[in-house]
Scaffold this active site. Structure first.
Site, PDB file in Angstrom:
ATOM      1  N   ARG A  23      -5.884 -24.117 -16.820  1.00  0.00           N
ATOM      2  CA  ARG A  23      -6.380 -22.936 -16.094  1.00  0.00           C
ATOM      3  C   ARG A  23      -6.903 -23.358 -14.726  1.00  0.00           C
ATOM      4  O   ARG A  23      -6.754 -22.675 -13.736  1.00  0.00           O
ATOM      5  CB  ARG A  23      -7.474 -22.213 -16.902  1.00  0.00           C
ATOM      6  CG  ARG A  23      -8.126 -21.080 -16.123  1.00  0.00           C
ATOM      7  CD  ARG A  23      -8.829 -20.019 -16.974  1.00  0.00           C
ATOM      8  NE  ARG A  23      -9.393 -20.489 -18.207  1.00  0.00           N
ATOM      9  CZ  ARG A  23     -10.543 -21.179 -18.316  1.00  0.00           C
ATOM     10  NH1 ARG A  23     -11.241 -21.457 -17.239  1.00  0.00           N
ATOM     11  NH2 ARG A  23     -10.973 -21.563 -19.490  1.00  0.00           N
ATOM     12  N   TYR A  52       1.182  -0.225  -0.779  1.00  0.00           N
ATOM     13  CA  TYR A  52       1.803  -0.303  -2.100  1.00  0.00           C
ATOM     14  C   TYR A  52       0.895   0.447  -3.090  1.00  0.00           C
ATOM     15  O   TYR A  52      -0.320   0.197  -3.135  1.00  0.00           O
ATOM     16  CB  TYR A  52       1.938  -1.776  -2.501  1.00  0.00           C
ATOM     17  CG  TYR A  52       2.410  -1.949  -3.918  1.00  0.00           C
ATOM     18  CD1 TYR A  52       3.744  -1.751  -4.262  1.00  0.00           C
ATOM     19  CD2 TYR A  52       1.520  -2.284  -4.933  1.00  0.00           C
ATOM     20  CE1 TYR A  52       4.169  -1.892  -5.561  1.00  0.00           C
ATOM     21  CE2 TYR A  52       1.945  -2.432  -6.245  1.00  0.00           C
ATOM     22  CZ  TYR A  52       3.271  -2.229  -6.554  1.00  0.00           C
ATOM     23  OH  TYR A  52       3.693  -2.362  -7.842  1.00  0.00           O
ATOM     24  N   ASP A  82      -0.832  -8.084   3.574  1.00  0.00           N
ATOM     25  CA  ASP A  82       0.169  -8.153   2.513  1.00  0.00           C
ATOM     26  C   ASP A  82       1.529  -8.301   3.203  1.00  0.00           C
ATOM     27  O   ASP A  82       2.013  -7.375   3.851  1.00  0.00           O
ATOM     28  CB  ASP A  82       0.104  -6.879   1.654  1.00  0.00           C
ATOM     29  CG  ASP A  82       1.086  -6.906   0.476  1.00  0.00           C
ATOM     30  OD1 ASP A  82       2.101  -7.614   0.566  1.00  0.00           O
ATOM     31  OD2 ASP A  82       0.832  -6.191  -0.511  1.00  0.00           O
ATOM     32  N   LYS A 123       8.845 -10.434  -5.404  1.00  0.00           N
ATOM     33  CA  LYS A 123       9.860  -9.817  -4.552  1.00  0.00           C
ATOM     34  C   LYS A 123      10.698 -10.892  -3.845  1.00  0.00           C
ATOM     35  O   LYS A 123      11.362 -11.649  -4.504  1.00  0.00           O
ATOM     36  CB  LYS A 123       9.176  -8.852  -3.578  1.00  0.00           C
ATOM     37  CG  LYS A 123       8.086  -7.969  -4.231  1.00  0.00           C
ATOM     38  CD  LYS A 123       8.611  -6.991  -5.259  1.00  0.00           C
ATOM     39  CE  LYS A 123       7.536  -6.350  -6.123  1.00  0.00           C
ATOM     40  NZ  LYS A 123       6.438  -5.689  -5.413  1.00  0.00           N
TER      41      LYS A 123
HETATM   42  C1  PLP Z   1       5.098  -5.223  -5.735  1.00  0.00           C
HETATM   43  C2  PLP Z   1       4.078  -5.245  -4.696  1.00  0.00           C
HETATM   44  C3  PLP Z   1       2.735  -5.562  -4.990  1.00  0.00           C
HETATM   45  C4  PLP Z   1       2.270  -5.823  -6.412  1.00  0.00           C
HETATM   46  O1  PLP Z   1       2.836  -6.993  -6.917  1.00  0.00           O
HETATM   47  P1  PLP Z   1       3.144  -7.235  -8.488  1.00  0.00           P
HETATM   48  O2  PLP Z   1       3.771  -8.594  -8.470  1.00  0.00           O
HETATM   49  O3  PLP Z   1       4.062  -6.150  -8.956  1.00  0.00           O
HETATM   50  O4  PLP Z   1       1.837  -7.207  -9.197  1.00  0.00           O
HETATM   51  C5  PLP Z   1       1.838  -5.602  -3.945  1.00  0.00           C
HETATM   52  N1  PLP Z   1       2.211  -5.336  -2.672  1.00  0.00           N
HETATM   53  C6  PLP Z   1       3.470  -5.016  -2.359  1.00  0.00           C
HETATM   54  C7  PLP Z   1       3.827  -4.724  -0.932  1.00  0.00           C
HETATM   55  C8  PLP Z   1       4.455  -4.959  -3.349  1.00  0.00           C
HETATM   56  O5  PLP Z   1       5.702  -4.629  -3.015  1.00  0.00           O
END
Ligand code: PLP
Length: 387
Positions: A54, A106, A178, A203
């Site tokens: 962890r 998001y 982000d 992604k």
């Molecule tokens: C998908 C996404 C998230 C969340 O991520 P997860 O891996 O699904 O928890 C946050 N910000 C953006 C821009 C995203 O496309």
């Protein structure tokens, strides 16, 4: 340790080699998956740098080194998902702190902020950060963080990171960006003055739609220390197997992003010229209101495109016809994914919430993959013919 890379190497080289040196024990060219929860100790207080997974794990350590290099940061602690990474960033705050956020984030992010974290005494306000002045106006005495996404989802609005970071510096608030939509290949927020960068590695970074993950890239040691502590204290770490999938995925990030970008530009132009489509949202189109900022702030335009089909009925008719593009949430994989924001990713906003920021029932969002362009275009043409 084999080849040592540094910041002077090119992006694709660093993606393949930083943290990904051959295994010193065996020469294996891939980082091994260390499936071990614990590590034997030589004596009291004596170990080889690992005690419990962890806290730290050798596969994870290599991935964190790699991602820090790609974003130009000093550390990149990884978490179980993008949301776990965003939750960790918010956990750096304390009750009574205020955060200024973009109003077109998001969907999961405002859900976490409003439905979980306000219960712990954090405050959030939402403004259109595509106008940098709005950020300054929303900052209060207790504002500790400004949280933006650029481009946004699904409206592809950009925020001027250099301008917002100047405001943040003056007001002593941390700027968190982000960067999921662009990946470090096309946008480097730390170079524009951001303090931390988050990604859903699910992604583009992973790129193969086969593992969830999140990362927070840090620019200062105190952030790295605090986030390492949060990995240990709260435990939302990324598993060694998912770390390995990401180490494999990032090796082709540069190559994939080039194809995503080429395909994205052609698909955006095709849609912009199509008589059944009334509007296309893509920063690479010269008529995008922030095209100049896009050229300045990003080194490519990526493959995220939103377009207006006119109605829910039209969108549904089109989506039902598609064979190459898959109707699914998520984005950034090698396969083309197409979604309907009003009923999928942005359903939780409600009709009023969507209307307030400009999301309509006829909007369709596409994450253009790296299939043959001809096949993607033919598929879209057949879908649009059904309208
Ligand atoms: C998908 C996404 C998230 C969340 O991520 P997860 O891996 O699904 O928890 C946050 N910000 C953006 C821009 C995203 O496309």
């Amino acid at each position: 340790m084999g080849m040592k890379q540094n910041k002077q190497s090119g992006f694709a080289t660093r993606a393949i080699h930083d943290g990904q040196e051959p295994d010193p024990l065996t020469g294996a060219v891939n980082v091994p998956i260390y499936l071990s929860s614990t590590y034997v100790q030589q004596g009291i207080g004596q170990n080889k740098g690992y005690e419990y997974s962890r806290v730290s794990n050798p596969t994870r350590a290599r991935l964190e080194q790699n991602l820090a290099s790609l974003e130009g940061g000093i550390a990149a602690p990884v978490f179980a998902s993008g949301m776990a990474a965003i939750n960790a960033v918010a956990s750096m705050l304390t009750a009574g702190d205020h955060v200024v956020c973009g109003n077109d984030l998001y969907g999961g992010t405002p859900r976490l902020f409003n439905q979980v974290l306000t219960g712990f005494g954090l405050e959030f306000s939402y403004v259109d950060t595509s106008q940098a002045d709005n950020v300054e106006r929303a900052i209060r005495k207790n504002t500790r963080m400004v949280y933006v996404e650029t481009p946004t989802n699904p409206l592809m609005r950009l925020s001027d990171l250099a301008a917002i970071s100047r405001t943040c510096r003056r007001k002593k608030a941390a700027l968190v960006v982000d960067n999921t939509f662009m990946s470090p290949y096309f946008q480097q927020p730390l170079a524009h003055g951001a303090d931390m960068v988050v990604h859903s590695t699910t992604k583009f970074l992973n790129g193969h739609s086969d593992g969830l993950g999140g990362v927070v890239v840090c620019s200062r040691p105190e952030q790295a220390e605090k986030l390492a502590f949060l990995q240990k204290a709260a435990g939302a770490i990324l598993s060694p197997f998912e770390c390995w999938l990401l180490l494999r995925g990032v090796k082709t990030l540069a190559a994939r992003m080039e194809v995503h970008d080429t395909n994205g530009r052609v698909v955006a132009e095709f849609l912009a010229k199509h008589r059944k489509i009334s509007r296309v949202f893509y920063p690479g189109l010269p008529n995008h209101p922030q095209h100049q900022l896009a050229k300045r702030q990003m080194s490519g335009f990526g493959s995220m495109i939103t377009f207006e089909t006119g109605s829910l009925k039209n969108a549904n008719r089109m989506l039902k016809k598609l064979r190459v593009c898959s109707l699914a949430e998520s984005l950034g994989g090698v396969e083309t994914l197409i979604s309907h924001p009003a009923t999928m990713t942005h359903a939780a906003l409600g009709e009023k919430g969507r209307k307030a920021i400009g999301i309509t029932d006829g909007m369709v969002r596409i994450s253009v993959g790296i299939e043959d362009l001809r096949d993607i275009l033919e598929d879209l043409e057949s879908g649009l013919a059904a309208i």
